[in-house]
Write a protein that holds these residues in place. Sequence first.
Motif, short mmCIF file in Angstrom:
data_model
loop_
_atom_site.label_atom_id
_atom_site.label_comp_id
_atom_site.label_asym_id
_atom_site.label_seq_id
_atom_site.Cartn_x
_atom_site.Cartn_y
_atom_site.Cartn_z
N VAL A 86 11.37 2.47 -6.34
CA VAL A 86 12.87 1.89 -6.50
C VAL A 86 12.72 0.39 -5.49
CG1 VAL A 86 14.88 2.06 -5.96
CG2 VAL A 86 13.84 4.12 -6.35
N ALA A 87 11.86 0.95 -4.11
CA ALA A 87 11.92 -0.30 -3.52
C ALA A 87 11.46 -1.76 -4.07
CB ALA A 87 10.99 0.05 -2.01
N ILE A 88 10.32 -1.26 -4.56
CA ILE A 88 9.14 -2.68 -5.44
C ILE A 88 9.90 -3.01 -6.36
CG2 ILE A 88 7.10 -2.79 -6.96
CD1 ILE A 88 5.93 -0.52 -5.28
N ASP A 89 10.99 -2.04 -7.16
CA ASP A 89 11.90 -3.11 -8.48
C ASP A 89 12.64 -3.81 -7.79
OD1 ASP A 89 10.20 -1.69 -9.95
OD2 ASP A 89 11.74 -0.23 -10.77
N ALA A 90 12.67 -3.35 -6.07
CA ALA A 90 13.95 -4.23 -5.62
C ALA A 90 13.33 -5.48 -5.08
CB ALA A 90 14.86 -3.28 -4.63
N GLY A 91 11.83 -5.62 -5.27
CA GLY A 91 11.37 -6.53 -4.55
C GLY A 91 10.59 -6.78 -3.03
N GLU A 92 10.91 -5.09 -3.16
CA GLU A 92 9.62 -5.38 -1.50
C GLU A 92 7.36 -5.56 -2.68
OE1 GLU A 92 10.44 -5.67 0.86
OE2 GLU A 92 12.28 -5.05 0.26
N THR A 93 6.86 -5.72 -1.33
CA THR A 93 5.71 -5.95 -2.10
C THR A 93 4.78 -5.56 -0.86
OG1 THR A 93 5.76 -8.41 -1.46
CG2 THR A 93 6.23 -8.35 -3.32
N LEU A 94 5.43 -4.84 -0.16
CA LEU A 94 4.85 -4.75 1.19
C LEU A 94 4.49 -3.38 1.88
CD1 LEU A 94 2.28 -5.61 3.13
CD2 LEU A 94 4.41 -6.42 5.07
N LEU A 95 3.59 -3.07 1.37
CA LEU A 95 3.31 -0.68 1.99
C LEU A 95 2.11 -0.80 2.74
CD1 LEU A 95 3.21 -0.21 -1.96
CD2 LEU A 95 6.10 -0.91 -0.49
N GLY A 96 2.48 0.15 3.55
CA GLY A 96 1.70 0.63 4.57
C GLY A 96 1.85 2.70 4.23
N GLU A 97 0.54 2.34 4.10
CA GLU A 97 0.08 4.43 4.10
C GLU A 97 -0.53 4.19 5.32
OE1 GLU A 97 0.98 6.80 2.27
OE2 GLU A 97 2.52 6.06 0.96
N ASN A 98 -0.79 5.46 5.93
CA ASN A 98 -2.11 6.69 6.94
C ASN A 98 -2.61 7.39 6.48
OD1 ASN A 98 1.19 6.14 7.84
ND2 ASN A 98 0.59 6.68 9.57
N LYS A 99 -2.71 7.93 5.16
CA LYS A 99 -3.90 8.81 5.09
C LYS A 99 -4.14 8.27 3.39
CE LYS A 99 -3.16 11.72 7.41
NZ LYS A 99 -4.02 12.81 8.77
N ILE A 100 -5.39 8.23 3.22
CA ILE A 100 -6.10 7.84 2.35
C ILE A 100 -5.99 8.57 1.19
CG2 ILE A 100 -8.75 6.78 1.73
CD1 ILE A 100 -8.52 6.09 4.70
N GLN A 101 -6.06 10.08 1.03
CA GLN A 101 -6.27 9.90 0.14
C GLN A 101 -4.62 10.32 -0.73
OE1 GLN A 101 -7.91 11.29 -2.22
NE2 GLN A 101 -9.54 10.89 -0.34
N GLU A 102 -3.87 10.02 0.16
CA GLU A 102 -2.05 10.33 -0.12
C GLU A 102 -2.19 8.50 -0.39
OE1 GLU A 102 0.42 11.39 2.37
OE2 GLU A 102 2.03 9.96 1.24
#
Length: 247
Positions: free
Chosen positions: A47-63
């Motif tokens: 939903v956020a990507i479709d709204a135009g967001e492009t920068l994501l941060g994750e804390n766990k590698i497998q996830e």
Amino acid sequence: MSDIEIKKNLQSIHQRIKQACEQSGRNPKEVSLLLATKTVPIEKIQVAIDAGETLLGENKIQEALSKQAGLQHDSSLNWHFIGHLQTNKVKDVLKFATCIQSVDRMKLANKLDERLRQEGRSIDILVQVNTSYEESKFGIKPEEAIPFIQEVSKLDTLRVKGLMTIGLFTDDKHKVRKCFRLLKDIQTKVKEMNIPNVEMGVLSMGMSGDLEIAIDEGATMIRVGTAVFGKRIYSDSYYWNENSTIQ
Ligand SMILES: *Cc1c(COP(=O)(O)O)cnc(C)c1O
């Protein structure tokens, strides 16, 4: 959180960024929004990507790896790693991250360098500083940050782009501000040193609760989760503290 709520939350975050910038006499274009997507299911991230967001941060590698595989997007998407990185996960983090924000010890920097050499490439990193001096938080001690950056600068596979911190969790705004100011001070000092292979343009600081203070103190990237996607089911200690037993 419904899809509509997520979209509304995104709008209000952008509004908060804009207002904070106006109050601090800054240009909103100087501040990018990273969405901290730990525990958030891919449909909601979509939903956020479709709204135009492009920068994501994750804390766990497998996830991160499983989410990346499930999301539809064009190549404009950027994944940063913002969690604690164990040295045995170096190979996997390089599979998805375009920037590692949590480089905080030489052993890790050397492992990254070793792997990147094998792959014949380099990567952007931020140095994570423990500006709150809390035992439970990762990051290099503020007084050790400059010598550490000098050491890291010798590894030419690691492109140092700036600094990252997590502010103290407290209602005392003065104490929160102190953390961010400390990060800014380190940035200023490092800039003055003109260390080869080190850029200091990025200050990644400020989250859902304290982004206004961070922007006022010079943040160029804020990392927001809760204010967009709602409260998480897991305690953050699961993501921030290696000794946590929650699975
Ligand atoms: C979860 C997380 C955030 C976002 O925190 P919120 O309070 O949910 O906005 C930011 N930075 C890091 C490193 C995180 O793990």
